[in-house]
Design a protein around this motif. Structure first.
Motif, PDB file in Angstrom:
ATOM      1  N   UNK A  41       0.826  -1.219   0.000  1.00  0.00           N
ATOM      2  CA  UNK A  41       0.000   0.000   0.000  1.00  0.00           C
ATOM      3  C   UNK A  41       0.854   1.261   0.000  1.00  0.00           C
ATOM      4  N   UNK A  42       0.540   2.170  -0.871  1.00  0.00           N
ATOM      5  CA  UNK A  42       1.192   3.485  -0.963  1.00  0.00           C
ATOM      6  C   UNK A  42       2.671   3.385  -1.371  1.00  0.00           C
ATOM      7  N   UNK A  43       3.037   2.279  -1.969  1.00  0.00           N
ATOM      8  CA  UNK A  43       4.401   2.118  -2.443  1.00  0.00           C
ATOM      9  C   UNK A  43       4.412   1.738  -3.922  1.00  0.00           C
ATOM     10  N   UNK A  44       5.570   1.931  -4.542  1.00  0.00           N
ATOM     11  CA  UNK A  44       5.716   1.556  -5.938  1.00  0.00           C
ATOM     12  C   UNK A  44       5.835   0.037  -6.073  1.00  0.00           C
ATOM     13  N   UNK A  45       5.443  -0.457  -7.235  1.00  0.00           N
ATOM     14  CA  UNK A  45       5.633  -1.877  -7.519  1.00  0.00           C
ATOM     15  C   UNK A  45       7.135  -2.150  -7.629  1.00  0.00           C
ATOM     16  N   UNK A  88       6.572  -9.283   8.281  1.00  0.00           N
ATOM     17  CA  UNK A  88       5.470  -8.334   8.048  1.00  0.00           C
ATOM     18  C   UNK A  88       5.747  -7.396   6.866  1.00  0.00           C
ATOM     19  N   UNK A  89       6.992  -7.044   6.635  1.00  0.00           N
ATOM     20  CA  UNK A  89       7.314  -6.159   5.516  1.00  0.00           C
ATOM     21  C   UNK A  89       7.175  -6.833   4.155  1.00  0.00           C
ATOM     22  N   UNK A  90       6.914  -8.133   4.127  1.00  0.00           N
ATOM     23  CA  UNK A  90       6.626  -8.821   2.870  1.00  0.00           C
ATOM     24  C   UNK A  90       5.160  -8.668   2.464  1.00  0.00           C
ATOM     25  N   UNK A  91       4.360  -8.071   3.321  1.00  0.00           N
ATOM     26  CA  UNK A  91       2.950  -7.870   3.012  1.00  0.00           C
ATOM     27  C   UNK A  91       2.791  -6.997   1.773  1.00  0.00           C
ATOM     28  N   UNK A  92       2.066  -7.521   0.787  1.00  0.00           N
ATOM     29  CA  UNK A  92       1.902  -6.816  -0.485  1.00  0.00           C
ATOM     30  C   UNK A  92       1.001  -7.641  -1.398  1.00  0.00           C
ATOM     31  N   UNK A  93       0.617  -7.044  -2.499  1.00  0.00           N
ATOM     32  CA  UNK A  93       0.021  -7.797  -3.600  1.00  0.00           C
ATOM     33  C   UNK A  93       1.173  -8.257  -4.485  1.00  0.00           C
TER      34      UNK A  93
END
Length: 123
Positions: A41-45, A88-93
């Protein structure tokens, strides 16, 4: 035309493992390098991992080296991302990707994208 469909995401706890799969349609699967990207969220791919067309070479982002493993099965038109010791920092789509040049992992360099699968890691 190439279509990519991801599966395997979910909600896990820190330290757990997940295995993402990318099913690819099209008879030219074995000619493509395959990769995984992610977007929080709110970060670049961002680039996560890539595997060469015949699976000999692999490349990883520094943040996942030693924890994630990318592979492919050209007989099954499938790319796999095995994720261990999740944080937790691996959380992403997480998005499957194809149609890019080896070493060029810019988002705009990717020709084909999957729809994404959510990975959530709780602390």
């Amino acid at each position: 035309q190439v279509q990519l469909v991801e599966s395997g995401g979910g909600l896990v706890q820190a330290g757990d493992s997940l295995r993402l799969s990318c099913a690819v349609s099209g008879r030219t699967f074995s000619s493509y390098s395959m990769g995984w990207f992610r977007q929080a969220p709110r970060k670049e791919r961002e680039f996560v991992a890539a595997v060469s067309s015949i699976g000999v070479s692999a490349d990883y982002a520094d943040s996942v080296k030693g924890r994630f493993t990318i592979s492919r099965d050209n007989a099954k038109n499938t790319a796999i991302l095995q994720m261990n010791n999740l944080k937790p920092e691996d959380t992403a789509v997480y998005f499957c990707a194809a149609g890019f040049s080896w070493g060029d992992y810019r988002r705009e360099a990717v020709a084909y994208w999957g729809q994404g699968t959510q990975v959530t890691v709780s602390s």
